[in-house]
Write an enzyme that holds these catalytic residues in place. Structure first.
Site, PDB file in Angstrom:
ATOM      1  N   GLY B  71       0.820  -1.204   0.000  1.00  0.00           N
ATOM      2  CA  GLY B  71       0.000   0.000   0.000  1.00  0.00           C
ATOM      3  C   GLY B  71       0.855   1.255   0.000  1.00  0.00           C
ATOM      4  O   GLY B  71       0.538   2.248  -0.658  1.00  0.00           O
ATOM      5  N   THR B  72       1.946   1.204   0.726  1.00  0.00           N
ATOM      6  CA  THR B  72       2.825   2.363   0.820  1.00  0.00           C
ATOM      7  C   THR B  72       3.398   2.725  -0.552  1.00  0.00           C
ATOM      8  O   THR B  72       3.438   3.900  -0.931  1.00  0.00           O
ATOM      9  CB  THR B  72       3.964   2.069   1.823  1.00  0.00           C
ATOM     10  OG1 THR B  72       3.379   1.727   3.077  1.00  0.00           O
ATOM     11  CG2 THR B  72       4.885   3.261   1.985  1.00  0.00           C
ATOM     12  N   ASN B 151      -7.581   4.241   9.403  1.00  0.00           N
ATOM     13  CA  ASN B 151      -7.166   2.962   9.976  1.00  0.00           C
ATOM     14  C   ASN B 151      -7.361   2.885  11.482  1.00  0.00           C
ATOM     15  O   ASN B 151      -7.590   1.814  12.021  1.00  0.00           O
ATOM     16  CB  ASN B 151      -5.704   2.661   9.616  1.00  0.00           C
ATOM     17  CG  ASN B 151      -4.787   3.856   9.785  1.00  0.00           C
ATOM     18  OD1 ASN B 151      -5.040   4.926   9.242  1.00  0.00           O
ATOM     19  ND2 ASN B 151      -3.735   3.681  10.539  1.00  0.00           N
ATOM     20  N   SER B 199      -4.123  -2.506  -0.450  1.00  0.00           N
ATOM     21  CA  SER B 199      -3.039  -3.334   0.071  1.00  0.00           C
ATOM     22  C   SER B 199      -3.559  -4.742   0.325  1.00  0.00           C
ATOM     23  O   SER B 199      -4.608  -4.921   0.961  1.00  0.00           O
ATOM     24  CB  SER B 199      -2.499  -2.730   1.366  1.00  0.00           C
ATOM     25  OG  SER B 199      -1.541  -3.594   1.928  1.00  0.00           O
ATOM     26  N   HIS B 201      -2.547  -7.238   2.290  1.00  0.00           N
ATOM     27  CA  HIS B 201      -2.619  -7.883   3.612  1.00  0.00           C
ATOM     28  C   HIS B 201      -3.752  -7.373   4.488  1.00  0.00           C
ATOM     29  O   HIS B 201      -3.939  -7.859   5.601  1.00  0.00           O
ATOM     30  CB  HIS B 201      -1.261  -7.823   4.326  1.00  0.00           C
ATOM     31  CG  HIS B 201      -0.837  -6.487   4.836  1.00  0.00           C
ATOM     32  ND1 HIS B 201      -0.882  -6.169   6.164  1.00  0.00           N
ATOM     33  CD2 HIS B 201      -0.353  -5.394   4.205  1.00  0.00           C
ATOM     34  CE1 HIS B 201      -0.417  -4.929   6.327  1.00  0.00           C
ATOM     35  NE2 HIS B 201      -0.102  -4.442   5.156  1.00  0.00           N
ATOM     36  N   CYS B 325       2.653   4.736  22.763  1.00  0.00           N
ATOM     37  CA  CYS B 325       3.644   4.188  23.675  1.00  0.00           C
ATOM     38  C   CYS B 325       4.270   2.927  23.099  1.00  0.00           C
ATOM     39  O   CYS B 325       5.401   2.597  23.366  1.00  0.00           O
ATOM     40  CB  CYS B 325       2.982   3.853  25.000  1.00  0.00           C
ATOM     41  SG  CYS B 325       4.052   4.084  26.406  1.00  0.00           S
TER      42      CYS B 325
HETATM   43  C1  LIG Z   1      -4.677   3.551   5.568  1.00  0.00           C
HETATM   44  C2  LIG Z   1      -3.436   2.791   5.265  1.00  0.00           C
HETATM   45  N1  LIG Z   1      -2.659   3.167   4.235  1.00  0.00           N
HETATM   46  C3  LIG Z   1      -1.530   2.506   3.913  1.00  0.00           C
HETATM   47  C4  LIG Z   1      -1.121   1.410   4.632  1.00  0.00           C
HETATM   48  C5  LIG Z   1       0.180   0.763   4.253  1.00  0.00           C
HETATM   49  O1  LIG Z   1       0.011  -0.432   3.578  1.00  0.00           O
HETATM   50  P1  LIG Z   1       1.236  -1.434   3.446  1.00  0.00           P
HETATM   51  O2  LIG Z   1       1.469  -1.962   4.809  1.00  0.00           O
HETATM   52  O3  LIG Z   1       0.799  -2.468   2.485  1.00  0.00           O
HETATM   53  O4  LIG Z   1       2.394  -0.644   2.935  1.00  0.00           O
HETATM   54  C6  LIG Z   1      -1.893   0.978   5.718  1.00  0.00           C
HETATM   55  C7  LIG Z   1      -1.514  -0.196   6.538  1.00  0.00           C
HETATM   56  O5  LIG Z   1      -0.633  -0.278   7.318  1.00  0.00           O
HETATM   57  C8  LIG Z   1      -3.067   1.688   6.037  1.00  0.00           C
HETATM   58  O6  LIG Z   1      -3.817   1.332   7.089  1.00  0.00           O
END
Ligand SMILES: Cc1ncc(COP(=O)(O)O)c(C=O)c1O
Ligand code: FES
Lengths: 187, 390
Positions: B71-72, B151, B199, B201, B325
């Site tokens: 996703g990143t 998230n 993403s 996962h 934390c």
């Molecule tokens: C809203 C959101 N964007 C992006 C990501 C990043 O996805 P990835 O872990 O596949 O890089 C996540 C998950 O960690 C997410 O919750």
């Protein structure tokens, strides 16, 4: 996940000396709800200045609870003079070590202890002397200088680990760097 | 010990059907999908099918789907592509509750590349300040990137409505739909978004596989420059196994969408109501209505999140905290801070995120464990006395 020692886990799951000590004659408080951890330490000191009982109430993470629990175990039976020499390193060692990011929990223990001793002796500790460096966690330059000297801290990250300073908005990081540099310059 | 997994916004269990679909491609079918032989094309064919299934989940065309490594990467490549499309434009807009995959990139672009960054704030319920957003749009805006669903709190932004207004002005719009996919319907054919990230996962496929949707007609500048894979839009031999798994996962996600909004939502509501009923000094973060059906962000006064998590962990219960934390930062999460959740409950916020694998028995066990954990921690807390915050 943090790598906590078994000792830390044990003192978190089964903390010793929890709760208000009804006949306490010295109390030390540090931290706040906003900062994310706080400790209230209760001591019962006899006429020979010996700590005959100690207890705590803590708000915070597992290592904050464990550090508080360890602190009460360490100081029970000590005289106030002996207790005054206990360092945050002693608390961490008692627990078999703390993750470096959590060293501030042991510093909190040390700070509450100092305040409780001062409370018993009727000394007013000057509240936060020095110049405010970190507004998020209310940490002054003098506190940073003390921690840098006592624990041989080198970087802003170290200072954050020990005092939390710099771990919030981060706007004070440059100033922390200057304070560290000033200590190094002194030698 | 049985694991009770309620941390599905962090990652999900890879579905058994997905594993089964992938297994042959770990083994005998190792061909390269680009090869000019039938052996390689067995993989190529599966990838074409997977691309179709991913496209179907969001009502896109398969040509609009680019596979990435996560996703990143999808978020980063979308935003860099937009900047490359309009090198003369210097303003970029996002919100202050984005995932670090977007937020930290924007901060980097501001601090190192001189971009003028607008971080649109949210109110106490987690809703965007739309007036400020629309008021910020200008000829100088290169891209607007806003997450479809958050998230941490599950709060849903009105993406279609916003995207319409933004794209009408000729400004590129990207959305991070990583948390929305598989939980609420997504239809890019009517949503007006130019680019959208997913993403694997988070939808019961493996980690390390992502998707970037790029609408037809939107010029895309590749981020990874290399071979002709993904029609030259992303170099690098495909992660064939994970792509095949993701195809299956998206097919299942489409089937499970109705369950998400009934069965899973009911379990989440049950958990929420039980916790509110059985424990005093509790508050739910974010808008209760416009929220992902699986997410519950809930704050407990006068106790700290990591301590709660460790007590849950002892019972095999997996959740997350909103106090950072656990992550090294010392302030509560930027999302809770942006929503001005008071410190008294921000530090003690726990996020439960469910999936269709969860059961009512598990919720009951969580409630029981939470009741006792909160009681134990409050008995220790200097800020809790006689049943209330002091
Ligand atoms: C809203 C959101 N964007 C992006 C990501 C990043 O996805 P990835 O872990 O596949 O890089 C996540 C998950 O960690 C997410 O919750
Ligand atoms: S002022 Fe020090 S972290 Fe904010």
């Amino acid at each position: 996940m943090w790598e906590y020692t078994d000792k830390v886990k044990d003192h978190f799951m089964h903390p010793r000396n929890v709760g208000e000590l009804k006949d306490a004659n010295a109390v030390g408080e540090t931290g706040s709800l906003n900062c994310g951890d706080a400790l209230k330490l209760f001591l019962k000191v006899d006429e020979n200045e010996r700590i005959v009982d100690a207890s705590f109430m803590t708000f915070g993470c597992a290592s904050a609870v464990a550090s508080s629990s360890a602190l009460t175990e360490i100081i029970k039976g000590m005289t106030l003079d002996e207790a005054a020499k206990v360092t945050n390193g002693d608390i961490a060692d008692y627990l078999g070590g703390l993750p470096k990011e959590k060293m501030h929990c042991s510093v909190m223990g040390k700070s509450a202890l100092q305040k409780a001793i001062a409370d018993y002796r009727g000394i007013q500790i000057m509240e936060k002397p020095g110049e405010m460096v970190c507004e998020c966690f209310e940490v002054t330059d003098l506190e940073i200088i003390d921690a840098v000297k006592a624990n041989g801290l080198e970087t802003t990250e170290d200072v954050t680990n020990y005092l939390k300073a710099g771990g919030g908005c981060g706007k004070c990081l440059d100033r922390i760097e200057e304070v560290i540099a000033s200590v190094k310059a002194e030698g | 010990m049985n694991v009770i997994y309620t941390d599905n916004n962090a990652t999900t269990r890879v579905a058994d059907e997905v594993i089964e679909e992938m297994l042959p491609f770990f083994g005998g079918f190792y061909g390269n999908p680009s090869s000019m032989h039938t052996f390689g094309d067995r993989v190529g064919k599966k990838i074409r099918q997977a691309r179709q299934k991913v496209a179907d989940l969001i009502h896109a065309d398969p040509d609009e789907i680019i596979f990435t490594s996560c996703g990143t990467e999808s978020d980063n490549s979308a935003i860099f592509s937009a900047l490359n499309a309009h090198p003369e434009k210097k303003q970029i807009i996002t919100s202050n509750v984005e995932h670090p995959a977007v937020l930290n990139l924007f901060k980097y672009l501001r601090d190192k590349k001189g971009y003028d960054v607008v971080l649109v704030p949210v109110d106490k319920k987690g809703h965007l300040d739309l007036d400020l957003l629309y008021g910020s749009l200008s000829d100088d805006t290169a891209v607007v990137s806003l997450m479809w669903a958050n998230n941490e709190t599950g709060v849903i932004f009105p993406i279609s409505e916003i995207a319409k207004k933004v794209t009408e002005k000729g400004i590129l719009f990207h959305t991070d739909a990583v948390q929305a996919a598989g939980k609420i319907p997504i239809d890019v054919s009517v949503a007006h978004v130019d680019m959208l990230s997913l993403s694997g996962h988070k939808v019961h496929a493996p980690k390390g596989i992502g998707v970037l949707y790029v609408k037809k007609g939107i010029k895309f500048f590749p981020y990874l420059i290399g071979g002709h894979q993904e029609k030259g839009r992303r170099g690098g031999t495909e992660n064939t196994v994970s792509i095949i798994g993701l195809g299956k996962a998206c097919e299942l996600a489409a089937q499970h969408l109705p369950i998400m909004n009934t069965q899973v939502k009911e379990l989440r509501d049950y958990l929420q109501n039980q916790l509110l009923e059985k424990i005093p000094g509790v508050s739910v973060n974010g808008d209760l209505e416009n929220r992902l059906p699986n997410t519950l962000s809930i704050g407990f006064d006068a106790v700290e999140g990591e301590s709660i998590l460790l007590m849950l962990d002892k019972e095999g219960i997996c959740a997350s905290s909103g106090s950072a934390c656990t992550s090294g930062s010392l302030d509560p999460s930027h999302v809770l801070m942006a929503m001005e959740v008071p410190f008294k409950s921000a530090h003690g916020t726990i996020r439960f995120s469910l999936s269709h694998y969860n059961t009512k028995e598990e919720m009951d066990h969580i409630v029981k464990t939470m009741v006792s954990a909160i009681e134990t921690l409050r008995a220790m807390s200097p800020f809790w006395k006689d049943g209330k915050l002091v």
